[in-house]
Scaffold this motif. Structure first.
Motif, PDB file in Angstrom:
ATOM      1  N   VAL A 138       0.857  -1.185   0.000  1.00 38.48           N
ATOM      2  CA  VAL A 138       0.000   0.000   0.000  1.00 38.48           C
ATOM      3  C   VAL A 138       0.891   1.232   0.000  1.00 38.48           C
ATOM      4  N   THR A 139       0.507   2.218  -0.800  1.00 37.27           N
ATOM      5  CA  THR A 139       1.235   3.481  -0.842  1.00 37.27           C
ATOM      6  C   THR A 139       0.257   4.620  -1.091  1.00 37.27           C
ATOM      7  N   ASN A 140       0.715   5.824  -0.889  1.00 36.82           N
ATOM      8  CA  ASN A 140      -0.096   7.015  -1.159  1.00 36.82           C
ATOM      9  C   ASN A 140       0.334   7.643  -2.465  1.00 36.82           C
ATOM     10  N   GLU A 141      -0.632   8.049  -3.250  1.00 36.71           N
ATOM     11  CA  GLU A 141      -0.355   8.825  -4.457  1.00 36.71           C
ATOM     12  C   GLU A 141      -0.350  10.289  -4.022  1.00 36.71           C
ATOM     13  N   ILE A 142       0.844  10.863  -3.934  1.00 34.68           N
ATOM     14  CA  ILE A 142       0.944  12.216  -3.365  1.00 34.68           C
ATOM     15  C   ILE A 142       1.354  13.273  -4.379  1.00 34.68           C
ATOM     16  N   GLY A 143       1.550  12.897  -5.612  1.00 32.66           N
ATOM     17  CA  GLY A 143       2.054  13.837  -6.599  1.00 32.66           C
ATOM     18  C   GLY A 143       1.002  14.644  -7.338  1.00 32.66           C
ATOM     19  N   ALA A 144      -0.253  14.509  -6.984  1.00 27.43           N
ATOM     20  CA  ALA A 144      -1.308  15.180  -7.739  1.00 27.43           C
ATOM     21  C   ALA A 144      -1.660  16.560  -7.186  1.00 27.43           C
ATOM     22  N   GLY A 145      -1.025  16.967  -6.115  1.00 24.70           N
ATOM     23  CA  GLY A 145      -1.352  18.244  -5.493  1.00 24.70           C
ATOM     24  C   GLY A 145      -0.397  19.346  -5.904  1.00 24.70           C
ATOM     25  N   ILE A 146      -0.470  20.441  -5.181  1.00 19.40           N
ATOM     26  CA  ILE A 146       0.410  21.574  -5.450  1.00 19.40           C
ATOM     27  C   ILE A 146       1.815  21.275  -4.948  1.00 19.40           C
ATOM     28  N   VAL A 147       2.776  22.045  -5.404  1.00 16.70           N
ATOM     29  CA  VAL A 147       4.151  21.897  -4.931  1.00 16.70           C
ATOM     30  C   VAL A 147       4.192  22.341  -3.467  1.00 16.70           C
ATOM     31  N   PRO A 148       4.666  21.478  -2.571  1.00 17.44           N
ATOM     32  CA  PRO A 148       4.699  21.833  -1.150  1.00 17.44           C
ATOM     33  C   PRO A 148       5.558  23.076  -0.881  1.00 17.44           C
ATOM     34  N   GLU A 149       5.173  23.817   0.132  1.00 22.18           N
ATOM     35  CA  GLU A 149       5.859  25.059   0.492  1.00 22.18           C
ATOM     36  C   GLU A 149       7.213  24.793   1.151  1.00 22.18           C
ATOM     37  N   TYR A 150       7.317  23.706   1.930  1.00 25.35           N
ATOM     38  CA  TYR A 150       8.522  23.456   2.710  1.00 25.35           C
ATOM     39  C   TYR A 150       9.429  22.440   2.018  1.00 25.35           C
ATOM     40  N   LYS A 151      10.725  22.638   2.203  1.00 22.24           N
ATOM     41  CA  LYS A 151      11.711  21.776   1.557  1.00 22.24           C
ATOM     42  C   LYS A 151      11.532  20.312   1.932  1.00 22.24           C
ATOM     43  N   MET A 152      11.319  20.031   3.217  1.00 11.65           N
ATOM     44  CA  MET A 152      11.164  18.655   3.658  1.00 11.65           C
ATOM     45  C   MET A 152      10.008  17.980   2.915  1.00 11.65           C
ATOM     46  N   ALA A 153       8.901  18.665   2.766  1.00 12.32           N
ATOM     47  CA  ALA A 153       7.737  18.098   2.075  1.00 12.32           C
ATOM     48  C   ALA A 153       8.032  17.880   0.591  1.00 12.32           C
ATOM     49  N   ARG A 154       8.789  18.789  -0.014  1.00 12.20           N
ATOM     50  CA  ARG A 154       9.156  18.615  -1.426  1.00 12.20           C
ATOM     51  C   ARG A 154      10.080  17.418  -1.602  1.00 12.20           C
ATOM     52  N   VAL A 155      11.048  17.284  -0.710  1.00 10.23           N
ATOM     53  CA  VAL A 155      11.970  16.147  -0.772  1.00 10.23           C
ATOM     54  C   VAL A 155      11.184  14.846  -0.589  1.00 10.23           C
ATOM     55  N   PHE A 156      10.282  14.827   0.385  1.00  6.27           N
ATOM     56  CA  PHE A 156       9.458  13.651   0.634  1.00  6.27           C
ATOM     57  C   PHE A 156       8.622  13.313  -0.595  1.00  6.27           C
ATOM     58  N   ARG A 157       7.949  14.316  -1.168  1.00  7.98           N
ATOM     59  CA  ARG A 157       7.105  14.082  -2.343  1.00  7.98           C
ATOM     60  C   ARG A 157       7.919  13.487  -3.482  1.00  7.98           C
ATOM     61  N   ASP A 158       9.092  14.043  -3.723  1.00 11.55           N
ATOM     62  CA  ASP A 158       9.933  13.566  -4.824  1.00 11.55           C
ATOM     63  C   ASP A 158      10.413  12.138  -4.595  1.00 11.55           C
ATOM     64  N   ILE A 159      10.912  11.864  -3.391  1.00 15.34           N
ATOM     65  CA  ILE A 159      11.411  10.512  -3.103  1.00 15.34           C
ATOM     66  C   ILE A 159      10.264   9.506  -3.125  1.00 15.34           C
ATOM     67  N   ALA A 160       9.159   9.832  -2.472  1.00 12.44           N
ATOM     68  CA  ALA A 160       8.023   8.906  -2.445  1.00 12.44           C
ATOM     69  C   ALA A 160       7.501   8.644  -3.859  1.00 12.44           C
ATOM     70  N   GLY A 161       7.470   9.672  -4.686  1.00 15.74           N
ATOM     71  CA  GLY A 161       7.017   9.500  -6.065  1.00 15.74           C
ATOM     72  C   GLY A 161       7.911   8.560  -6.855  1.00 15.74           C
ATOM     73  N   ARG A 162       9.212   8.706  -6.680  1.00 13.84           N
ATOM     74  CA  ARG A 162      10.137   7.822  -7.403  1.00 13.84           C
ATOM     75  C   ARG A 162      10.102   6.397  -6.836  1.00 13.84           C
ATOM     76  N   VAL A 163       9.934   6.271  -5.523  1.00 16.06           N
ATOM     77  CA  VAL A 163       9.792   4.939  -4.920  1.00 16.06           C
ATOM     78  C   VAL A 163       8.533   4.262  -5.474  1.00 16.06           C
ATOM     79  N   ASN A 164       7.432   4.995  -5.548  1.00 16.28           N
ATOM     80  CA  ASN A 164       6.188   4.433  -6.093  1.00 16.28           C
ATOM     81  C   ASN A 164       6.376   3.981  -7.540  1.00 16.28           C
ATOM     82  N   GLN A 165       7.056   4.795  -8.339  1.00 16.48           N
ATOM     83  CA  GLN A 165       7.307   4.421  -9.728  1.00 16.48           C
ATOM     84  C   GLN A 165       8.138   3.138  -9.806  1.00 16.48           C
ATOM     85  N   TYR A 166       9.137   3.048  -8.949  1.00  8.17           N
ATOM     86  CA  TYR A 166      10.013   1.878  -8.926  1.00  8.17           C
ATOM     87  C   TYR A 166       9.230   0.612  -8.571  1.00  8.17           C
TER      88      TYR A 166
END
Length: 186
Positions: A138-166
């Motif tokens: 199970v995973t969350n699809e988190i890439g459909a929203g706006i670009v997060p304001e904080y760096k940590m959230a952007r890093v998380f979104r990017d890594i989680a998105g690539r992990v999901n793709q993998y």
């Protein structure tokens, strides 16, 4: 059902319930991997509700790293593994690797962190592919929203998105859950 199944969707979309339904259809022993660390009352309540909804004969493993070893647990019998959820696992690994000081991370440190997280996922998937067990992730699809304001959230979104793709690239089937309705997309 084939070996590796990925279930994705937005928050509260019904993806965990759907994944649990798939696991129940397997009719054999189930090992439920719970990756969360319940640190506040809200999370403790969510964990409680998840536990109450699971059949009592399922086994639970609580953890988010070195998961490749669960395939070799000789103390319990299971033919299905349900890992819930990858995005919480990614969050926990990010904090393990870098602490909570994301604003000071440079691109090299972020790339290194992502490689370490991807390796953790790859190790688990390698064992899943060697196994005869059905593995539902199970995973969350988190890439459909706006670009997060904080760096940590952007890093998380990017890594989680690539992990999901993998994971999706190695899964035999991928299901998107929207409003409690599963849609098979692979």
């Amino acid at each position: 059902m084939k070996n590796i199944v990925l279930v994705t969707g937005g928050a509260r979309s019904g993806k965990s319930s759907y994944a649990e339904k798939l696991a129940k259809e397997e009719k054999a022993g189930v090992l439920y991997i719970a990756t969360s660390i319940p640190f506040d009352d809200e999370m403790k309540d969510r964990v409680k509700k998840h536990k109450e909804r699971r059949p009592s004969n399922w086994h639970t493993f609580e953890g988010y790293k070195n998961l490749k070893h669960v395939f070799y647990n000789e103390e319990i019998h299971f033919d299905t593994i349900l890992l819930d959820c990858i995005t919480i696992m990614v969050t926990n690994l990010m904090f393990d690797i870098s602490g909570d000081n994301f604003d000071d991370l440079n691109a090299e440190a972020i790339d290194s962190m992502e490689k370490e997280i991807l390796q953790e996922v790859a190790d688990f998937l390698c064992e899943a592919e060697k196994s005869t067990k059905t593995v539902i992730i199970v995973t969350n699809e988190i890439g459909a929203g706006i670009v997060p304001e904080y760096k940590m959230a952007r890093v998380f979104r990017d890594i989680a998105g690539r992990v999901n793709q993998y994971i999706a690239s190695r899964a035999q089937s991928v299901h998107l859950v929207v409003c409690g309705i599963p849609i098979k997309i692979k």
